[in-house]
Scaffold this motif. Structure first.
Motif, PDB file in Angstrom:
ATOM      1  N   LEU A 322       5.364  -8.258   6.400  1.00 26.43           N
ATOM      2  CA  LEU A 322       6.480  -8.650   5.553  1.00 26.43           C
ATOM      3  C   LEU A 322       6.371 -10.103   5.130  1.00 26.43           C
ATOM      4  O   LEU A 322       6.676 -10.447   3.995  1.00 26.43           O
ATOM      5  N   GLY A 323       5.952 -10.969   6.058  1.00 22.69           N
ATOM      6  CA  GLY A 323       5.762 -12.374   5.723  1.00 22.69           C
ATOM      7  C   GLY A 323       6.978 -13.242   5.949  1.00 22.69           C
ATOM      8  O   GLY A 323       7.255 -14.152   5.163  1.00 22.69           O
ATOM      9  N   GLY A 353       3.944 -16.479  -1.146  1.00 20.78           N
ATOM     10  CA  GLY A 353       3.029 -15.444  -1.598  1.00 20.78           C
ATOM     11  C   GLY A 353       3.092 -14.151  -0.831  1.00 20.78           C
ATOM     12  O   GLY A 353       2.360 -13.202  -1.142  1.00 20.78           O
ATOM     13  N   SER A 354       3.952 -14.068   0.177  1.00 23.33           N
ATOM     14  CA  SER A 354       4.045 -12.859   0.996  1.00 23.33           C
ATOM     15  C   SER A 354       4.875 -11.797   0.288  1.00 23.33           C
ATOM     16  O   SER A 354       5.495 -12.032  -0.754  1.00 23.33           O
ATOM     17  N   LEU A 361      13.292 -12.616  -0.809  1.00 23.68           N
ATOM     18  CA  LEU A 361      13.932 -13.012   0.438  1.00 23.68           C
ATOM     19  C   LEU A 361      13.852 -14.522   0.616  1.00 23.68           C
ATOM     20  O   LEU A 361      12.898 -15.164   0.151  1.00 23.68           O
ATOM     21  N   LYS A 362      14.820 -15.089   1.299  1.00 20.45           N
ATOM     22  CA  LYS A 362      14.830 -16.533   1.508  1.00 20.45           C
ATOM     23  C   LYS A 362      15.416 -16.848   2.876  1.00 20.45           C
ATOM     24  O   LYS A 362      16.115 -16.024   3.486  1.00 20.45           O
ATOM     25  N   ALA A 363      15.098 -18.036   3.344  1.00 20.35           N
ATOM     26  CA  ALA A 363      15.614 -18.469   4.642  1.00 20.35           C
ATOM     27  C   ALA A 363      17.141 -18.449   4.615  1.00 20.35           C
ATOM     28  O   ALA A 363      17.763 -18.893   3.653  1.00 20.35           O
ATOM     29  N   SER A 410       7.730  -4.219  -1.149  1.00 14.88           N
ATOM     30  CA  SER A 410       6.470  -3.501  -1.001  1.00 14.88           C
ATOM     31  C   SER A 410       5.618  -4.290  -0.015  1.00 14.88           C
ATOM     32  O   SER A 410       5.222  -5.429  -0.290  1.00 14.88           O
ATOM     33  N   LEU A 411       5.356  -3.717   1.142  1.00 13.10           N
ATOM     34  CA  LEU A 411       4.738  -4.443   2.240  1.00 13.10           C
ATOM     35  C   LEU A 411       3.292  -4.799   1.957  1.00 13.10           C
ATOM     36  O   LEU A 411       2.552  -4.036   1.325  1.00 13.10           O
ATOM     37  N   GLY A 412       2.905  -5.969   2.454  1.00 14.57           N
ATOM     38  CA  GLY A 412       1.524  -6.407   2.337  1.00 14.57           C
ATOM     39  C   GLY A 412       0.707  -5.956   3.532  1.00 14.57           C
ATOM     40  O   GLY A 412       1.141  -5.170   4.367  1.00 14.57           O
TER      41      GLY A 412
END
Length: 514
Positions: A322-323, A353-354, A361-363, A410-412
């Protein structure tokens, strides 16, 4: 030698006794007779294996405590003898031999991460390697022998065990309960889930019956069979203590926690439910002594079978990524984000880039659900992502700015290969060859993040950085992967401060680059 059984009353049991409730034990387990009504004494009977037990008198209760009689069926003990007789023949002992490179953090259970053969560091979460090999402080590859357990899942010779049991093994031997022995081929292993698949050249072998870990609940009876300390076909019993445990360095696997006695050598052996079906693969213990102390952890068998399918089909396993960096919510954190309860996984950082970054998504986001399933702790998200395949899509339910939003990601692909921090800023190179710490190395060191420094040259070497140090932060910012180091060097700083872990101590090392 005899052993005296001790029964300790819990606070609940003590309260029941104080209220006039009598605890009785039967062949089927503990029963709690119903409360008395105040008019006349009553009796309660406990069924002991089909017979009628003697009435149990109870003291009269005040009218205020009168309550309807509620039937509480006694738990039925499983037929452990039948489970061992029918399923035991498919449980195997595994012996391995090979060469370990000294300094390998996985050489045995006691080796601290990224160091040589020092004495024990923190013994938190030891892997079962079975009977450990010789401890040899000499440099260079050293021979080792080890032992673990496994179980046969197909009559043509597929065997499941733990990846750490067969790691670095050059020879693997599988021994059946009838003393037949076979040389085994390691078809593949997955360090992320600690599952390996072996193949022996045989037909018509006994197999275990597979169950569904999702049907197992806390309090259910379980049975473990394995070869603790080399004692083959040892059976121990207990109950499921907890489910969905996320352990340090093991965020991919939602472990089943039990109190069934398992010890070094049980690694890779099966955990059976009360019906004699395999629901888990025994993998880890929590111990401060090296032996069993009441906490054992098993990999759910459905996780193991997913890994097996990939290994058999492709010879390797791919995990999604997910990153993000996640943390559990505390009550104060939940209140600060406007949540009524500390349920969810707080996103503390998003890697550039994840897959998470591409999905927006963000912190500060709180992941409250994945594909409609609620998220209570960060491990719920980590295990769901880690067991997915690259390219899979997940629907994330988020709490953002005190509003509920939904994002589809979409998962990496999770990259586990070693990376080189070769980006050189103007004025000179940092001079470090880095790679992410593996799960076992994190566990052995007691760290929750870091990059292993494999080689040192240039400015870092002049500053006193050493191979085997673990880089924790650069200029006060924790580093999780090599890309974060590269990003910090893009501005061409003249000097950087490295926080490294060495011999269990954390020190800052200033490195002049210009």
């Amino acid at each position: 030698m005899t052993q005296t059984a001790k029964i300790t009353l819990t606070a609940t049991a003590a309260a029941l006794l104080a209220a006039g409730v009598t605890l009785t034990t039967t062949a089927s387990g503990w029963t709690v007779p119903s409360l008395f009504k105040d008019k006349a004494p009553s009796t309660a009977t406990a069924d002991a294996g089909g017979g009628t037990a003697a009435p149990v008198a109870q003291a009269a209760q005040p009218a205020a405590l009168a309550a309807p009689v509620v039937a509480m069926p006694a738990a039925q003990l499983p037929n452990y003898r039948a489970i061992v007789q029918t399923q035991g023949p498919a449980v195997v002992g595994i012996t391995v031999a090979g060469l370990h490179k000294v300094g390998n953090a996985d050489m045995d259970d006691d080796a601290p991460a990224a160091r040589g053969r020092e004495d024990d560091a923190d013994p938190f979460f030891r892997f079962f390697r079975g009977i450990p090999g010789l401890r040899m402080p000499q440099q260079g590859p050293q021979p080792f022998r080890g032992q673990g357990s496994g179980f046969i899942i197909s009559a043509d010779g597929l065997v499941l065990t733990n990846a750490h049991v067969v790691r670095d093994a050059k020879q693997v031997t599988v021994k059946l309960s009838d003393r037949r022995e076979y040389s085994a081929q390691v078809l593949g292993s997955d360090p992320a889930t600690d599952i390996a698949v072996l193949k022996v050249d045989a037909k018509g072998l006994p197999t275990v019956q597979l169950g569904d870990p999702k049907q197992v609940q806390v309090g259910d009876y379980v049975l473990a069979i394995g070869a603790p300390y080399g004692f083959e076909q040892t059976a121990t019993q207990g109950i499921v203590s907890a489910k969905g445990r996320s352990l340090p360095g093991d965020s991919v696997v939602p472990f089943i926690q039990t109190d069934a006695a398992v010890n070094p050598g049980n690694s890779g052996g099966p955990l059976f439910d009360a019906a004699g079906r395999v629901v888990g693969v025994n993998a880890q213990i929590y111990s401060q002594s090296g032996g069993f102390q009441g906490l054992a952890f098993s990999i759910p068998v459905d996780v193991a079978l997913k890994v097996k399918d990939q290994i058999v089909a492709h010879g390797k396993v791919e995990h999604a990524r997910l990153g993000v960096t996640l943390q559990d919510l505390s009550a104060p954190l939940a209140a600060s984000f406007g949540l009524g309860a500390p349920d969810g996984a707080l996103v503390s950082s998003v890697q550039p880039g994840s897959a998470a970054a591409k999905a927006g998504l963000k912190a500060g986001d709180v992941i409250t659900g994945v594909d409609g399933e609620p998220v209570r702790v960060a491990g719920d998200v980590s295990s769901r992502v880690g067991l997915a395949r690259p390219g899979d899509k997940l629907k994330l339910e988020l709490w953002r700015d005190k509003n509920r939003v939904t994002e589809t990601v979409s998962l990496g692909r999770a990259e586990r290969d070693r990376q080189e921090a070769s980006a050189a800023p103007e004025g000179g190179s940092l001079g470090l060859a880095l790679r992410p710490l593996e799960r076992q190395e994190l566990r052995g060191s007691g760290l929750d993040h870091g990059l292993l420094i494999e080689r040192v040259a240039g400015p870092a070497q002049l500053a006193g950085v050493q191979p085997g140090d673990v880089l924790l932060a650069l200029n006060g910012k924790p580093v999780q992967d090599v890309e974060e180091v590269r990003a910090a060097l893009k501005s061409s700083p003249k000097q950087v401060a490295l926080l490294v872990s060495r011999d269990g101590q954390q020190i800052f090392v200033p490195v002049r680059l210009g």
